[in-house]
Design a protein around this motif. Structure first.
Motif, mmCIF file in Angstrom:
data_model
loop_
_atom_site.group_PDB
_atom_site.id
_atom_site.type_symbol
_atom_site.label_atom_id
_atom_site.label_comp_id
_atom_site.label_asym_id
_atom_site.label_seq_id
_atom_site.Cartn_x
_atom_site.Cartn_y
_atom_site.Cartn_z
ATOM 1 N N SER A 363 0.821 -1.218 0.000
ATOM 2 C CA SER A 363 0.000 0.000 0.000
ATOM 3 C C SER A 363 0.852 1.263 0.000
ATOM 4 C CB SER A 363 -0.945 0.005 1.204
ATOM 5 O OG SER A 363 -0.206 0.084 2.418
ATOM 6 N N ALA A 364 2.092 1.150 0.486
ATOM 7 C CA ALA A 364 2.993 2.302 0.507
ATOM 8 C C ALA A 364 3.881 2.361 -0.733
ATOM 9 C CB ALA A 364 3.866 2.255 1.765
ATOM 10 N N GLY A 365 3.710 1.381 -1.621
ATOM 11 C CA GLY A 365 4.506 1.367 -2.846
ATOM 12 C C GLY A 365 5.956 0.989 -2.619
ATOM 13 N N ILE A 366 6.241 0.231 -1.564
ATOM 14 C CA ILE A 366 7.615 -0.180 -1.246
ATOM 15 C C ILE A 366 7.945 -1.454 -2.007
ATOM 16 C CG2 ILE A 366 9.233 -0.809 0.576
ATOM 17 C CD1 ILE A 366 8.214 2.033 0.852
ATOM 18 N N ARG A 367 9.031 -1.439 -2.766
ATOM 19 C CA ARG A 367 9.467 -2.630 -3.496
ATOM 20 C C ARG A 367 10.147 -3.606 -2.548
ATOM 21 N NH1 ARG A 367 12.741 -1.179 -8.825
ATOM 22 N NH2 ARG A 367 12.527 -3.459 -8.984
ATOM 23 N N THR A 368 9.901 -4.860 -2.750
ATOM 24 C CA THR A 368 10.517 -5.892 -1.911
ATOM 25 C C THR A 368 11.417 -6.784 -2.756
ATOM 26 O OG1 THR A 368 8.606 -7.350 -2.252
ATOM 27 C CG2 THR A 368 8.556 -5.914 -0.325
ATOM 28 N N PRO A 369 12.404 -7.440 -2.125
ATOM 29 C CA PRO A 369 12.709 -7.375 -0.692
ATOM 30 C C PRO A 369 13.430 -6.074 -0.314
ATOM 31 C CG PRO A 369 14.324 -8.748 -1.795
ATOM 32 C CD PRO A 369 13.306 -8.376 -2.849
ATOM 33 N N VAL A 370 13.130 -5.578 0.871
ATOM 34 C CA VAL A 370 13.774 -4.383 1.406
ATOM 35 C C VAL A 370 15.127 -4.783 1.985
ATOM 36 C CG1 VAL A 370 13.600 -2.506 3.077
ATOM 37 C CG2 VAL A 370 11.534 -3.375 1.955
ATOM 38 N N LYS A 371 16.175 -4.165 1.473
ATOM 39 C CA LYS A 371 17.521 -4.494 1.943
ATOM 40 C C LYS A 371 17.869 -3.661 3.174
ATOM 41 C CE LYS A 371 19.582 -6.157 -2.345
ATOM 42 N NZ LYS A 371 20.747 -6.080 -3.265
ATOM 43 N N LEU A 372 18.298 -4.357 4.221
ATOM 44 C CA LEU A 372 18.651 -3.704 5.485
ATOM 45 C C LEU A 372 19.844 -4.388 6.124
ATOM 46 C CD1 LEU A 372 15.114 -3.418 7.134
ATOM 47 C CD2 LEU A 372 16.397 -1.533 6.122
ATOM 48 N N THR A 373 20.626 -3.628 6.882
ATOM 49 C CA THR A 373 21.651 -4.190 7.752
ATOM 50 C C THR A 373 21.274 -3.880 9.190
ATOM 51 O OG1 THR A 373 23.402 -3.934 6.107
ATOM 52 C CG2 THR A 373 24.094 -4.206 8.397
ATOM 53 N N LEU A 374 21.174 -4.912 10.016
ATOM 54 C CA LEU A 374 20.908 -4.726 11.442
ATOM 55 C C LEU A 374 22.248 -4.699 12.172
ATOM 56 C CD1 LEU A 374 17.970 -7.254 12.069
ATOM 57 C CD2 LEU A 374 17.896 -4.965 11.054
ATOM 58 N N HIS A 375 22.514 -3.608 12.837
ATOM 59 C CA HIS A 375 23.782 -3.445 13.549
ATOM 60 C C HIS A 375 23.586 -3.744 15.038
ATOM 61 C CE1 HIS A 375 26.044 -1.466 10.245
ATOM 62 N NE2 HIS A 375 24.836 -1.081 9.866
ATOM 63 N N TYR A 376 24.550 -4.420 15.617
ATOM 64 C CA TYR A 376 24.520 -4.683 17.061
ATOM 65 C C TYR A 376 25.925 -4.563 17.612
ATOM 66 C CZ TYR A 376 26.408 -9.387 16.168
ATOM 67 O OH TYR A 376 27.200 -10.439 15.790
ATOM 68 N N THR A 377 26.022 -4.381 18.914
ATOM 69 C CA THR A 377 27.329 -4.296 19.554
ATOM 70 C C THR A 377 27.708 -5.654 20.122
ATOM 71 O OG1 THR A 377 28.633 -3.237 21.310
ATOM 72 C CG2 THR A 377 26.278 -3.445 21.693
ATOM 73 N N THR A 378 28.953 -6.022 19.922
ATOM 74 C CA THR A 378 29.417 -7.369 20.266
ATOM 75 C C THR A 378 29.780 -7.539 21.738
ATOM 76 O OG1 THR A 378 31.675 -6.714 19.660
ATOM 77 C CG2 THR A 378 30.323 -7.765 17.951
ATOM 78 N N ASP A 379 29.940 -6.437 22.466
ATOM 79 C CA ASP A 379 30.523 -6.567 23.811
ATOM 80 C C ASP A 379 29.839 -5.699 24.856
ATOM 81 O OD1 ASP A 379 31.334 -4.140 22.811
ATOM 82 O OD2 ASP A 379 33.459 -4.399 23.278
ATOM 83 N N HIS A 380 28.547 -5.421 24.664
ATOM 84 C CA HIS A 380 27.912 -4.482 25.598
ATOM 85 C C HIS A 380 26.620 -4.988 26.213
ATOM 86 C CE1 HIS A 380 28.018 -0.395 27.167
ATOM 87 N NE2 HIS A 380 26.729 -0.277 26.925
ATOM 88 N N PHE A 381 25.903 -5.842 25.540
ATOM 89 C CA PHE A 381 24.599 -6.265 26.021
ATOM 90 C C PHE A 381 24.527 -7.739 26.385
ATOM 91 C CE2 PHE A 381 23.188 -2.717 23.058
ATOM 92 C CZ PHE A 381 23.123 -1.789 24.091
ATOM 93 N N GLY A 382 25.654 -8.405 26.460
ATOM 94 C CA GLY A 382 25.643 -9.791 26.886
ATOM 95 C C GLY A 382 25.864 -10.774 25.752
ATOM 96 N N VAL A 383 26.103 -12.018 26.161
ATOM 97 C CA VAL A 383 26.474 -13.044 25.193
ATOM 98 C C VAL A 383 25.324 -13.455 24.286
ATOM 99 C CG1 VAL A 383 28.304 -13.961 26.659
ATOM 100 C CG2 VAL A 383 25.971 -14.853 26.901
ATOM 101 N N GLY A 384 24.085 -13.110 24.643
ATOM 102 C CA GLY A 384 22.945 -13.495 23.827
ATOM 103 C C GLY A 384 22.683 -12.578 22.640
ATOM 104 N N THR A 385 23.389 -11.439 22.566
ATOM 105 C CA THR A 385 23.072 -10.458 21.539
ATOM 106 C C THR A 385 23.267 -11.001 20.129
ATOM 107 O OG1 THR A 385 23.753 -8.705 23.065
ATOM 108 C CG2 THR A 385 23.466 -8.103 20.757
ATOM 109 N N ALA A 386 24.388 -11.667 19.887
ATOM 110 C CA ALA A 386 24.655 -12.196 18.546
ATOM 111 C C ALA A 386 23.579 -13.202 18.141
ATOM 112 C CB ALA A 386 26.035 -12.832 18.491
ATOM 113 N N ALA A 387 23.196 -14.091 19.064
ATOM 114 C CA ALA A 387 22.154 -15.074 18.766
ATOM 115 C C ALA A 387 20.817 -14.385 18.515
ATOM 116 C CB ALA A 387 22.034 -16.064 19.923
ATOM 117 N N GLU A 388 20.541 -13.332 19.263
ATOM 118 C CA GLU A 388 19.306 -12.574 19.059
ATOM 119 C C GLU A 388 19.245 -12.000 17.649
ATOM 120 O OE1 GLU A 388 17.232 -8.423 20.644
ATOM 121 O OE2 GLU A 388 18.766 -9.403 21.867
#
Length: 533
Positions: A363-388
């Motif tokens: 409905s918004a006219g967005i073409r798919t697939p939408v390309k995105l990079t999800l960034h996270y920090t490796t050493d600040h929020f615990g060992v589960g962050t990478a798995a999350e």
């Protein structure tokens, strides 16, 4: 936690020799008869952050946990929670019906750790200093509503606010409002290094090895006069590179308590196989984890993209499979244990649905697939962050609507890049400054928000946030906070994922553990004591 970034290691500065002294009294402790607490916060020097322990600069959960032991505030939240009560003050109150003028009278005989008197002028100096320095990404936003600070004699101080703010007593209970001596803290610049001078319950010394703080020695401040009851003479905060190293030290009985932060696996193991002589204490947790967006970035500028992400994310899978018993799904910025919470995201999006997400994008006219990079920090929020983030990637890509990659970066580089706007989508966490729904909404939606987000909602900033702060009875602001949560669910400037639980493991004979970490994850080391039996 920056503070207010849900933290495992809080990266902090180090410009000191092997032992950096803080305060004027006490020898820092030799380990004898000291309560030893383990933590995974990391304090390291950096060019960008040479003054991490300055109350005008530090805004990390780990930093605040050091400052809370050493720098006194006018108010504090009592051990069982609830409204703030006087600490350095003997009494504080609003003096007008609009909540725009707040007066405090200091306790008689207050002294800094070096024996010099604490006066109303010191309070004014400390507040004016934070506002004047106005540190980027620092805690100044908490005091941003102060217009002027007025003193009346040696013991009275009056805060004149720009707009009504019933949450102001809570803000005076945070380390940004810590009282510091002008002789030790420059008026217009940060105090570099690791010295901390104040009138709090402890003095402290930092033990440094290979340019990292490895231990902090807290010693009872004999000059302390306040509302806190200090139940020990010495506490050592032993800092470990990760939770595994902390667990090993606990198993070897080198530490009495594991605090910030046990891993989900460690907590689960003790839950399933209790160990003799070890107590696992579950405490209320107000930490939240979420995705943030740079709403000016072309990839996510159209809110339809962000709404589609909200439509397909499976919070239950992430909380259950990645974090187990230490997390639960979150459908709002305000945790379910805070008054005013409503499941705005669930109410709007319901269960995960690829079909509904596809309709939003179409409905918004967005073409798919939408390309995105999800960034996270490796050493600040615990060992589960990478798995999350691996789980998030799979969830998004399995829909066929997104083409997502993930990228991990150490916190020292991650946080400056996030603030600069280098990331379209990024993972962050939040420990509240105080347990009020305002602190789960205003820091994300108000001007000078700590994410440096370009997102603006006139309804939130000009109407709802000011309206909520006029209510001294916080329950009367419930409907306003529900509207704020609905704004977030509609515009999706941030996407809540989960809220955490807290676990602390302690050795037999250590008392006060249930009070040593509050719901905001603040360490209250004065509560701990060794059972003499």
């Amino acid at each position: 936690m920056n503070r207010k970034t849900l933290v495992l290691p809080a990266v902090v500065g180090l410009l000191a020799p092997v032992l950096a002294a803080c305060g004027a009294s006490g020898d820092g402790g030799d380990g004898k008869d000291a309560v030893v607490v383990g933590a995974t916060d990391q304090f390291v020097a950096s060019k960008d952050n040479p003054a991490p322990l300055d109350p005008a600069i530090g805004y990390e959960a780990g930093v605040w946990n050091v400052l809370r032991q050493t720098v006194q505030t006018l108010m504090h939240v009592p051990r069982g929670g609830g409204l703030p009560v006087p600490e350095a003050a003997e009494g504080c109150a609003f003096t007008d019906t609009q909540n725009e003028s707040y007066r405090c009278k200091l306790r008689g005989g207050l002294e800094f750790a070096d024996g010099k008197p604490v006066t109303a002028d010191d309070v004014k100096y400390s507040m004016d200093r934070v506002i004047g320095i106005h540190a980027a990404n620092g805690p100044v936003a908490l005091l941003d509503n102060i217009d002027t600070v007025e003193t009346k004699g040696e013991r009275e101080v009056v805060f004149h606010l720009r707009t009504p703010d019933a949450t102001f007593p809570y803000k005076l209970a945070t380390p940004v409002a810590g009282i510091v001596p002008r002789s030790a803290y420059p008026a217009k610049s940060a105090r570099t290094g690791f010295r901390v001078d104040g009138s709090g319950p402890y003095t402290m010394k930092a033990e440094v090895r290979h340019d990292k703080v490895v231990k902090i020695h807290f010693t009872r401040n004999p000059h302390y006069k306040g509302d806190l009851k200090v139940r020990n003479d010495k506490v050592e905060l032993d800092l470990f590179p990760d939770a595994a190293a902390m667990g090993k030290a606990f198993d070897s009985k080198k530490i009495d308590m594991m605090a910030r932060t046990m891993t989900p696996a460690q907590a689960q193991e003790l839950l399933e196989e209790p160990e003799s002589g070890v107590k696992l204490t579950e405490m209320p947790g107000l930490a939240i984890h979420y995705l943030g967006f740079d709403t000016k970035d072309p990839a996510v500028k159209d809110k339809a993209v962000r709404q589609a992400m909200a439509q397909v994310i499976d919070r239950g899978e992430i909380a259950g499979k990645v974090y187990g018993t230490t997390a639960e799904p979150l459908y709002s910025l305000i945790p379910s244990s805070i008054a005013g919470h409503t499941n705005s995201f669930y109410n709007k999006y319901g269960e995960p649905s690829t079909a509904k997400a596809a309709a939003i994008l179409r409905s918004a006219g967005i073409r798919t697939p939408v390309k995105l990079t999800l960034h996270y920090t490796t050493d600040h929020f615990g060992v589960g962050t990478a798995a999350e983030f691996r789980a998030l990637k799979k969830q998004f890509n399995d829909t066929g609507l997104f083409d997502v990659t993930v990228e991990g970066t150490p916190w020292e580089k991650f946080r400056p890049a996030q603030v600069r706007g280098d990331y379209a989508v990024y993972g962050m966490g939040w420990f509240p400054d105080f347990p009020d729904p305002d602190n789960f909404t205003a820091p994300f939606l108000d001007r000078n928000n700590f994410l440096n987000s370009p997102y603006k909602s006139a309804l939130a900033q000009k109407t709802l946030i000011p309206q909520s702060r006029r209510e001294t009875d916080r329950s009367a602001a419930t409907k306003t906070f529900q509207r704020l949560q609905d704004v977030v669910a509609t515009d999706v400037p941030v996407l809540p994922i989960w809220q955490g639980k807290q676990y602390v493991a302690s050795r037999e004979g250590l008392t006060g553990v249930e009070w040593a970490v509050n719901a905001s994850a603040d360490l209250q080391l004065w509560e701990l004591a060794q059972d003499p039996r």
